[in-house]
Design an enzyme around this catalytic site. Structure first.
Site, mmCIF file in Angstrom:
data_model
loop_
_atom_site.group_PDB
_atom_site.id
_atom_site.type_symbol
_atom_site.label_atom_id
_atom_site.label_comp_id
_atom_site.label_asym_id
_atom_site.label_seq_id
_atom_site.Cartn_x
_atom_site.Cartn_y
_atom_site.Cartn_z
ATOM 1 N N PRO A 133 30.107 12.718 24.135
ATOM 2 C CA PRO A 133 28.693 12.365 24.292
ATOM 3 C C PRO A 133 28.553 10.872 24.551
ATOM 4 O O PRO A 133 29.242 10.053 23.930
ATOM 5 C CB PRO A 133 28.081 12.753 22.941
ATOM 6 C CG PRO A 133 28.982 13.835 22.435
ATOM 7 C CD PRO A 133 30.364 13.463 22.901
ATOM 8 N N CYS A 134 27.674 10.520 25.475
ATOM 9 C CA CYS A 134 27.701 9.158 26.021
ATOM 10 C C CYS A 134 26.403 8.390 25.788
ATOM 11 O O CYS A 134 26.151 7.392 26.436
ATOM 12 C CB CYS A 134 27.975 9.235 27.522
ATOM 13 S SG CYS A 134 26.885 10.394 28.400
ATOM 14 N N GLN A 135 25.580 8.828 24.836
ATOM 15 C CA GLN A 135 24.273 8.181 24.675
ATOM 16 C C GLN A 135 24.392 6.684 24.402
ATOM 17 O O GLN A 135 23.595 5.889 24.879
ATOM 18 C CB GLN A 135 23.487 8.847 23.529
ATOM 19 C CG GLN A 135 22.997 10.239 23.852
ATOM 20 C CD GLN A 135 24.019 11.312 23.505
ATOM 21 O OE1 GLN A 135 25.200 11.027 23.328
ATOM 22 N NE2 GLN A 135 23.569 12.543 23.427
ATOM 23 N N ASN B 285 32.591 10.193 31.710
ATOM 24 C CA ASN B 285 31.566 9.553 30.895
ATOM 25 C C ASN B 285 30.602 8.797 31.803
ATOM 26 O O ASN B 285 30.747 8.802 33.025
ATOM 27 C CB ASN B 285 32.224 8.601 29.880
ATOM 28 C CG ASN B 285 31.464 8.545 28.569
ATOM 29 O OD1 ASN B 285 30.297 8.193 28.532
ATOM 30 N ND2 ASN B 285 32.147 8.898 27.473
#
Length: 355
Positions: free
Chosen positions: A86-88, A126
């Site tokens: 996850p790249c938030q 990503n």
């Protein structure tokens, strides 16, 4: 009898299975998907046939547990480890870094498994921000370790539109290979790029519907509702690419933050264009205020299935979720399956040439 795939993969941070599906489509055997979010399980298991969903937090999961569960071997040339964390935290879109701060260390945790298993191939996908902050994200140390351990490493930012996905979406991608001395890149498509008219519209099996339409079937041609003011805005927005600038000076229609503003955030409330790439499908693609997510002609946002198809999910991909927002988040965060196929195809070709 169909020949058993040579290559096999474990997909860390698998979510709803975009990467796994694309890899599987290319001919890679998916052994398992790992994710801490158990709400992904049903979607993953429904679509990724033969793969096991492992509900685990990578911060706590141990290498030996995975080794024993899947009967994996170390130094296996046929093994691909995939880490699309996850790249938030690294995204330019997300301004709240506090909620996503834990995610910045996921690449470091994934590296533990790569070091332990020393697979033939490693794939990381990503947001581009992970490259801009490669020291802080752990990427720099990861690349150094790969090179020191005889991997040929390709890493760059690619636009998925070059690989059969009908949207403009820039993604950081790393492919590491120790099976050959070749630096592998995803395989680009040849010929014309796909655009919006190639994917959605009545001619592609998407019937006209109104804002607020609910589709209870697995097709999920479901559309978010709109307030009257937003319907009024869309009615005056030109079809096929029109933007909110047409009513920027209208006291009744212009959002307060956009009154007499013709330059900033022009995509908000805008329509897609038939003959152009889709904009990046984000987790909020069901909302016209969050980007250029209005249908090119109809007075509504694009549907859940339209967004999924623009992400290159097949129309029969089944999303087992509890709400429009949850489904959109799964779709928007996914690796576009066709891009995953482009990565897998490059790896498969290399592997067949090397053995």
């Amino acid at each position: 009898m169909k020949k058993k795939p040579i290559l096999k993969a474990v997909d860390f941070f698998c979510s709803g299975g975009g990467m796994s599906h694309g890899m599987q489509k290319a001919g890679v055997e998916i052994l398992a998907g790992i994710d801490y979010d158990n709400s992904c399980r049903e979607t993953y298991e429904t679509n990724i046939k033969g793969a096991e969903f492992i509900h685990a937090d990578v911060f706590e999961y141990k290498e030996i547990e995975l080794e024993q569960k899947l009967n994996l071997e170390k130094n296996d040339d046929n093994l691909i480890l995939i880490g699309c964390s996850p790249c938030q935290y690294w995204s330019i879109i997300n301004s709240d870094k506090g909620k996503s701060s834990k995610s910045k260390n996921l690449l470091v945790e994934f590296k533990r498994f790569v070091e332990y298993f020393n697979p033939g191939y490693v794939v990381v996908e990503n947001v581009p921000g992970v490259l801009r902050k490669k020291e802080e994200s752990g990427l720099e140390g990861f690349i150094e370790w790969l090179k020191e351990n005889n991997y040929n490493v390709h890493f760059d930012v690619h636009n998925v539109s070059d690989y059969g996905v009908p949207q403009s979406r820039k993604r950081f991608t790393l492919i590491a290979n120790r099976v050959s001395d070749i630096e592998l890149e995803p395989l680009k498509i040849t010929g014309k790029k796909l655009n919006v008219s190639d994917i959605i519209g009545e001619h592609n099996g998407f019937p006209k519907v109104n804002a607020g339409h609910r589709d209870s079937t697995d097709f999920m041609h479901t559309v978010a509702g709109l307030k009257k003011i937003n319907l009024d805005r869309l009615k005056v927005t030109p079809i096929n690419g029109g933007s909110r600038t047409v009513y920027a000076d209208n006291e009744d229609l212009a959002p307060p933050c956009h009154k007499n503003d013709y330059t900033n955030f022009k995509d908000s409330y805008g329509r897609m264009s038939w003959d152009k790439l889709s904009p990046t499908i984000t987790t909020k693609f069901f909302s016209i205020s969050n980007g250029r997510f209005a249908h090119p002609e109809e007075d509504r946002a694009i549907s859940i299935r339209e967004g999924a198809t623009l992400q290159s999910f097949p129309k029969d991909y089944v999303f087992k979720t509890t709400s429009v927002a949850n489904t959109a988040r799964m779709i928007g965060n996914a690796v576009p399956p066709k891009y995953a196929t482009a990565i897998a195809t490059a790896i498969i070709k290399n592997h067949l040439d090397a053995i």
